[in-house]
Design an enzyme around this catalytic site. Structure first.
Site, PDB file in Angstrom:
ATOM      1  N   ASP A  40       0.296  -3.021   8.631  1.00 23.44           N
ATOM      2  CA  ASP A  40      -1.074  -2.815   9.042  1.00 23.44           C
ATOM      3  C   ASP A  40      -1.739  -4.172   9.286  1.00 23.44           C
ATOM      4  O   ASP A  40      -1.433  -5.128   8.592  1.00 23.44           O
ATOM      5  CB  ASP A  40      -1.857  -2.108   7.934  1.00 23.44           C
ATOM      6  CG  ASP A  40      -1.251  -0.771   7.506  1.00 23.44           C
ATOM      7  OD1 ASP A  40      -0.284  -0.314   8.116  1.00 23.44           O
ATOM      8  OD2 ASP A  40      -1.743  -0.196   6.520  1.00 23.44           O
ATOM      9  N   HIS A  83       0.865  -1.175   0.000  1.00 23.84           N
ATOM     10  CA  HIS A  83       0.000   0.000   0.000  1.00 23.84           C
ATOM     11  C   HIS A  83       0.903   1.228   0.000  1.00 23.84           C
ATOM     12  O   HIS A  83       1.933   1.257   0.679  1.00 23.84           O
ATOM     13  CB  HIS A  83      -0.931   0.011   1.221  1.00 23.84           C
ATOM     14  CG  HIS A  83      -2.118  -0.910   1.076  1.00 23.84           C
ATOM     15  ND1 HIS A  83      -2.772  -1.480   2.142  1.00 23.84           N
ATOM     16  CD2 HIS A  83      -2.757  -1.347  -0.047  1.00 23.84           C
ATOM     17  CE1 HIS A  83      -3.776  -2.234   1.702  1.00 23.84           C
ATOM     18  NE2 HIS A  83      -3.778  -2.173   0.375  1.00 23.84           N
ATOM     19  N   ASP A 112       1.074   4.139   1.274  1.00 22.62           N
ATOM     20  CA  ASP A 112       1.530   4.873   2.472  1.00 22.62           C
ATOM     21  C   ASP A 112       2.703   4.180   3.165  1.00 22.62           C
ATOM     22  O   ASP A 112       3.214   4.677   4.164  1.00 22.62           O
ATOM     23  CB  ASP A 112       0.357   5.112   3.458  1.00 22.62           C
ATOM     24  CG  ASP A 112      -0.395   3.846   3.841  1.00 22.62           C
ATOM     25  OD1 ASP A 112      -0.389   2.882   3.061  1.00 22.62           O
ATOM     26  OD2 ASP A 112      -1.000   3.818   4.938  1.00 22.62           O
ATOM     27  N   HIS A 145      -4.197  -8.343   6.603  1.00 23.39           N
ATOM     28  CA  HIS A 145      -4.574  -7.043   6.051  1.00 23.39           C
ATOM     29  C   HIS A 145      -5.231  -7.291   4.688  1.00 23.39           C
ATOM     30  O   HIS A 145      -5.424  -8.431   4.304  1.00 23.39           O
ATOM     31  CB  HIS A 145      -3.293  -6.190   5.941  1.00 23.39           C
ATOM     32  CG  HIS A 145      -3.514  -4.746   5.664  1.00 23.39           C
ATOM     33  ND1 HIS A 145      -4.504  -4.013   6.247  1.00 23.39           N
ATOM     34  CD2 HIS A 145      -2.830  -3.876   4.846  1.00 23.39           C
ATOM     35  CE1 HIS A 145      -4.430  -2.769   5.799  1.00 23.39           C
ATOM     36  NE2 HIS A 145      -3.429  -2.658   4.944  1.00 23.39           N
TER      37      HIS A 145
HETATM   38 ZN   LIG Z   1      -2.234  -1.024   4.297  1.00 22.48          ZN
HETATM   39 ZN   LIG Z   2      -1.069   1.814   5.926  1.00 25.65          ZN
END
Ligand SMILES: [Zn+2]
Ligand SMILES: [Zn+2]
Length: 301
Positions: A210, A62, A64, A140
């Site tokens: 995450d 992802h 981020d 996740h």
């Molecule tokens: Zn993520």
């Molecule tokens: Zn994240």
């Protein structure tokens, strides 16, 4: 061990907050963990020497958590880096980065070595004589790993007066530090505990971002010195955890408690919140020792 938070927010960069990235200083290593946008600027702001980074650990793909990586890889080239850079990341990142380099005809002049991760079980991915790094499989929306950084058991400390009194040859000091009994100059066997002291306990740092609340990680992170666990949401938004596969502060604290860690650091806050004190108080209803990550903040432990 020193942890510096370069960014600890989810989703998008904003004026005063950065997506996820941190640096762990452990046994002379500078391990970069995730590399969201803004990582280079924050490295400079925190006066961390780029050349000391030799290993990068990316949890998942992802944006981020890795959109800052191509920039950093390129900057290393501009800084005429020659030393190897090792990147541990889910399979697919190598393809992404090499495609960008290919289309811009900007291959690195230093060896760029990818270690692609695919295992759904915890595995040892790095070790030397002082530290080891294991993956922590998380749950996740896409394939994601946390990372457990562990010091190896430290050597015993010599009680130098006792060693001298026992008339032990210098050549045996190494063996003593490793815990062996040795003979002294007079041929008498000296038991190790009479001339050495217990070593400092080995420390560990578990990074978990995450993930949805996931008890399967507890045996892997058990008794870690410090756990960084994502807390994207507060309880009042718990309904968002399931579809987005994230956790609340209370869930992070429950994992910390069940894993019997010493300290919990919360982070990966959703950008919907403006203050974070409520994350701390919510987690403290379950677990005592809670700290809040903040961009630019360092923790020594
Ligand atoms: Zn993520
Ligand atoms: Zn994240």
């Amino acid at each position: 061990m020193k942890l510096t938070i370069l960014g600890c927010h989810s989703a998008t960069p904003r004026t005063n907050t950065n997506p996820t990235s941190q640096v762990l200083e452990i046994k002379n290593h500078m391990f970069l963990i995730d590399c969201g946008e803004g990582t280079q600027v924050e490295l400079r702001r925190n006066k961390i020497k780029f050349s000391r980074i030799k290993h990068v650990f990316i949890s998942h793909l992802h944006g981020d958590h890795y959109f800052g990586l191509i920039g950093l890889v390129n900057t290393f080239s501009l800084l005429t880096r020659e030393t190897e850079l090792h990147i541990y990341a889910p399979k697919g990142l190598k393809e992404l980065i090499t495609m960008q380099m290919k289309l811009s005809e900007s291959w690195t002049k230093y060896p760029l070595i990818f270690h692609e991760l695919t295992s759904k079980k915890s595995e040892l991915i790095y070790q030397d004589d002082k530290v080891e790094v294991h993956t922590i499989p998380l749950k996740h929306r896409i394939y994601t790993n946390g990372f457990l950084f562990k010091e190896k058991e430290n050597e015993r400390n010599l009680d130098i007066n006792a060693v001298l009194n026992a008339n032990i040859n210098v050549a045996y000091y190494r063996k003593l530090k490793q815990g062996a009994d040795v003979e002294n100059e007079d041929g008498v066997l000296i038991s190790n505990e009479k001339v050495t002291k217990d070593p400092k306990p080995a420390k560990s740092y578990a990074y978990c971002s995450d993930t949805v609340y996931h008890e399967a990680i507890i045996p892997i992170i058990n008794e870690a010195t410090v756990l960084y666990h994502e807390s994207t949401f507060l309880n009042k938004n718990e309904a968002l955890c399931k579809p987005t596969k994230h956790s609340t502060a209370e869930q992070a604290a429950t994992i910390a408690k069940k894993a019997n860690v010493e300290t919990l650091i919360l982070g990966h806050y959703s950008t919907r919140y403006n203050g974070y004190d409520e994350f701390k108080s919510e987690a403290e209803t379950v677990f005592e020792n809670v700290l809040l990550a903040k961009d630019g903040k360092s923790f020594d432990f």
